[in-house]
Scaffold this motif. Structure first.
Motif, PDB file in Angstrom:
ATOM      1  N   PHE A  81       0.807  -1.259   0.071  1.00 52.78           N
ATOM      2  CA  PHE A  81      -0.158   0.331   0.197  1.00 52.78           C
ATOM      3  C   PHE A  81       1.075   1.240  -0.134  1.00 52.78           C
ATOM      4  N   LEU A  82       2.056   1.559   1.203  1.00 52.08           N
ATOM      5  CA  LEU A  82       3.103   2.046   0.724  1.00 52.08           C
ATOM      6  C   LEU A  82       3.881   2.260  -0.166  1.00 52.08           C
ATOM      7  N   LEU A  83       3.738   1.484  -1.377  1.00 56.56           N
ATOM      8  CA  LEU A  83       4.501   1.534  -2.654  1.00 56.56           C
ATOM      9  C   LEU A  83       3.331   1.904  -3.393  1.00 56.56           C
ATOM     10  N   ARG A  84       2.432   2.700  -3.378  1.00 56.22           N
ATOM     11  CA  ARG A  84       0.764   2.567  -4.478  1.00 56.22           C
ATOM     12  C   ARG A  84       0.883   4.416  -4.249  1.00 56.22           C
ATOM     13  N   LEU A  85       1.056   4.161  -2.713  1.00 56.39           N
ATOM     14  CA  LEU A  85       0.772   5.789  -2.039  1.00 56.39           C
ATOM     15  C   LEU A  85       2.258   6.474  -2.930  1.00 56.39           C
ATOM     16  N   ARG A  86       3.698   5.735  -2.573  1.00 54.36           N
ATOM     17  CA  ARG A  86       4.754   6.186  -3.670  1.00 54.36           C
ATOM     18  C   ARG A  86       4.285   6.888  -4.790  1.00 54.36           C
ATOM     19  N   THR A  87       3.646   5.797  -5.696  1.00 50.87           N
ATOM     20  CA  THR A  87       3.373   6.235  -7.462  1.00 50.87           C
ATOM     21  C   THR A  87       2.222   6.884  -7.392  1.00 50.87           C
ATOM     22  N   THR A  88       1.687   7.300  -6.392  1.00 55.03           N
ATOM     23  CA  THR A  88       0.922   8.746  -6.343  1.00 55.03           C
ATOM     24  C   THR A  88       1.504   9.560  -5.879  1.00 55.03           C
ATOM     25  N   ASN A  89       2.703  10.087  -5.873  1.00 53.80           N
ATOM     26  CA  ASN A  89       3.800  10.953  -5.406  1.00 53.80           C
ATOM     27  C   ASN A  89       3.256  11.745  -3.938  1.00 53.80           C
ATOM     28  N   MET A  90       2.890  11.198  -3.234  1.00 52.83           N
ATOM     29  CA  MET A  90       2.345  11.276  -1.868  1.00 52.83           C
ATOM     30  C   MET A  90       3.499  11.123  -1.191  1.00 52.83           C
ATOM     31  N   PRO A  91       3.865  12.414  -1.034  1.00 57.34           N
ATOM     32  CA  PRO A  91       5.583  13.134  -0.134  1.00 57.34           C
ATOM     33  C   PRO A  91       5.134  12.136   1.017  1.00 57.34           C
ATOM     34  N   ILE A  92       6.358  11.743   1.330  1.00 53.52           N
ATOM     35  CA  ILE A  92       6.737  10.826   2.571  1.00 53.52           C
ATOM     36  C   ILE A  92       6.048  11.227   3.690  1.00 53.52           C
ATOM     37  N   GLY A  93       6.310  12.209   4.237  1.00 55.15           N
ATOM     38  CA  GLY A  93       6.155  12.847   5.606  1.00 55.15           C
ATOM     39  C   GLY A  93       4.590  13.227   5.561  1.00 55.15           C
ATOM     40  N   LYS A  94       3.441  13.072   4.528  1.00 56.04           N
ATOM     41  CA  LYS A  94       1.945  12.811   4.561  1.00 56.04           C
ATOM     42  C   LYS A  94       2.137  11.348   4.778  1.00 56.04           C
ATOM     43  N   MET A  95       2.735  10.266   4.083  1.00 58.00           N
ATOM     44  CA  MET A  95       2.865   9.044   4.582  1.00 58.00           C
ATOM     45  C   MET A  95       3.163   8.137   5.540  1.00 58.00           C
ATOM     46  N   LEU A  96       4.157   9.217   6.492  1.00 60.01           N
ATOM     47  CA  LEU A  96       4.426   8.955   7.665  1.00 60.01           C
ATOM     48  C   LEU A  96       3.376   9.668   8.652  1.00 60.01           C
ATOM     49  N   ALA A  97       2.329  10.612   8.170  1.00 61.87           N
ATOM     50  CA  ALA A  97       1.840  10.759   8.712  1.00 61.87           C
ATOM     51  C   ALA A  97       0.031  10.101   8.858  1.00 61.87           C
ATOM     52  N   PHE A  98       0.298   9.441   7.877  1.00 55.64           N
ATOM     53  CA  PHE A  98      -1.093   8.421   7.415  1.00 55.64           C
ATOM     54  C   PHE A  98      -0.565   7.267   8.603  1.00 55.64           C
ATOM     55  N   ALA A  99       0.991   6.576   8.020  1.00 53.37           N
ATOM     56  CA  ALA A  99       1.485   5.590   9.004  1.00 53.37           C
ATOM     57  C   ALA A  99       0.915   5.791  10.595  1.00 53.37           C
ATOM     58  N   GLU A 100       1.189   7.197  11.661  1.00 53.22           N
ATOM     59  CA  GLU A 100       0.895   7.264  12.383  1.00 53.22           C
ATOM     60  C   GLU A 100      -0.117   7.100  12.815  1.00 53.22           C
ATOM     61  N   LEU A 101      -1.607   7.922  11.819  1.00 48.34           N
ATOM     62  CA  LEU A 101      -2.702   7.918  12.171  1.00 48.34           C
ATOM     63  C   LEU A 101      -3.331   6.291  11.904  1.00 48.34           C
TER      64      LEU A 101
ATOM     65  N   PRO B 188     -11.517   8.038  10.191  1.00 47.57           N
ATOM     66  CA  PRO B 188     -12.491   9.423   9.781  1.00 47.57           C
ATOM     67  C   PRO B 188     -11.018  10.038   9.111  1.00 47.57           C
ATOM     68  N   GLU B 189      -9.795  10.323   9.818  1.00 42.82           N
ATOM     69  CA  GLU B 189      -9.137  10.995   9.600  1.00 42.82           C
ATOM     70  C   GLU B 189      -8.169  10.605   8.726  1.00 42.82           C
ATOM     71  N   ARG B 190      -8.287   9.105   8.311  1.00 46.17           N
ATOM     72  CA  ARG B 190      -7.028   8.735   7.090  1.00 46.17           C
ATOM     73  C   ARG B 190      -7.984   8.383   6.170  1.00 46.17           C
ATOM     74  N   ARG B 191      -9.227   8.602   5.963  1.00 45.71           N
ATOM     75  CA  ARG B 191     -10.608   8.430   4.688  1.00 45.71           C
ATOM     76  C   ARG B 191     -10.066   9.736   4.376  1.00 45.71           C
ATOM     77  N   ARG B 192     -10.354  10.936   5.316  1.00 42.27           N
ATOM     78  CA  ARG B 192     -10.220  12.411   5.132  1.00 42.27           C
ATOM     79  C   ARG B 192      -8.441  12.534   3.983  1.00 42.27           C
ATOM     80  N   MET B 193      -8.021  12.016   4.941  1.00 39.94           N
ATOM     81  CA  MET B 193      -6.207  11.743   3.808  1.00 39.94           C
ATOM     82  C   MET B 193      -6.128  11.479   2.838  1.00 39.94           C
ATOM     83  N   LEU B 194      -6.999  10.577   2.809  1.00 38.99           N
ATOM     84  CA  LEU B 194      -6.849   9.217   1.036  1.00 38.99           C
ATOM     85  C   LEU B 194      -7.960  10.652   0.212  1.00 38.99           C
ATOM     86  N   GLU B 195      -9.129  10.685   0.813  1.00 34.67           N
ATOM     87  CA  GLU B 195      -9.763  10.970   0.121  1.00 34.67           C
ATOM     88  C   GLU B 195      -8.680  13.108  -0.905  1.00 34.67           C
TER      89      GLU B 195
END
Length: 154
Positions: free
Chosen positions: A53-73, A82-89
């Motif tokens: 899943f992280l690789l898919r986020l990386r493929t979509t050019n999500m910055p690593i900082g946002k990936m880290l925030a998502f991982a923390e959540l 709900p916050e993770r859903r909003r982040m992905l939306e």
């Protein structure tokens, strides 16, 4: 009984290097991986699914900082759903906007390719006109001479 992968097998499965897997663990992008009695990392299927899943986020050019925030959540549990859903939306909206920009850029490339094909066809019909020139401005001038549409100063 669940099978586990060592770091080399996990690297091969995900397409990442062992170094990158250790880095992702060190920065907490992935949770600490359980270890065998000898200290070797043992990746479970759920670990591999998260990395994919992280690789898919990386493929979509999500910055690593946002990936880290998502991982923390994610590690904080279900209260953050709900916050993770909003982040992905929000990220999906960015991805779709980028796809649209790329679609428009592809259309511009297609138009330019069509333009060059037309130039090539015109030049093939009249090969003796100024054969030594090959830059775009000269080619446009040549086509203008052929079609009667002279452009000056371009």
């Amino acid at each position: 009984m669940e099978s586990f992968l060592g770091i080399d097998e996990a690297a091969k499965r995900t397409g990442l290097t062992a170094h990158t897997l250790r880095y992702y663990e060190r920065i907490r992008l992935i949770a600490p991986v359980p270890r065998a009695p000898g200290g070797q990392r043992r990746y479970a299927a759920s670990d591999i699914a998260w990395i994919e899943f992280l690789l898919r986020l990386r493929t979509t050019n999500m910055p690593i900082g946002k990936m880290l925030a998502f991982a923390e959540l994610r590690s904080a549990g279900d209260s953050t759903v709900p916050e993770r859903r909003r982040m992905l939306e929000t990220h999906l909206a960015d991805v779709l906007a980028e796809i649209e920009a790329m679609r428009q850029a592809a259309q511009a490339l297609e138009a330019k390719i069509t333009h060059y094909r037309t130039l090539e066809q015109s030049l093939a019909l009249h090969p003796t006109i100024d054969e030594g020139a090959n830059d775009e401005r000269t080619l446009s001038t040549r086509v203008g001479k052929i079609t009667g549409n002279r452009r000056r100063g371009r």
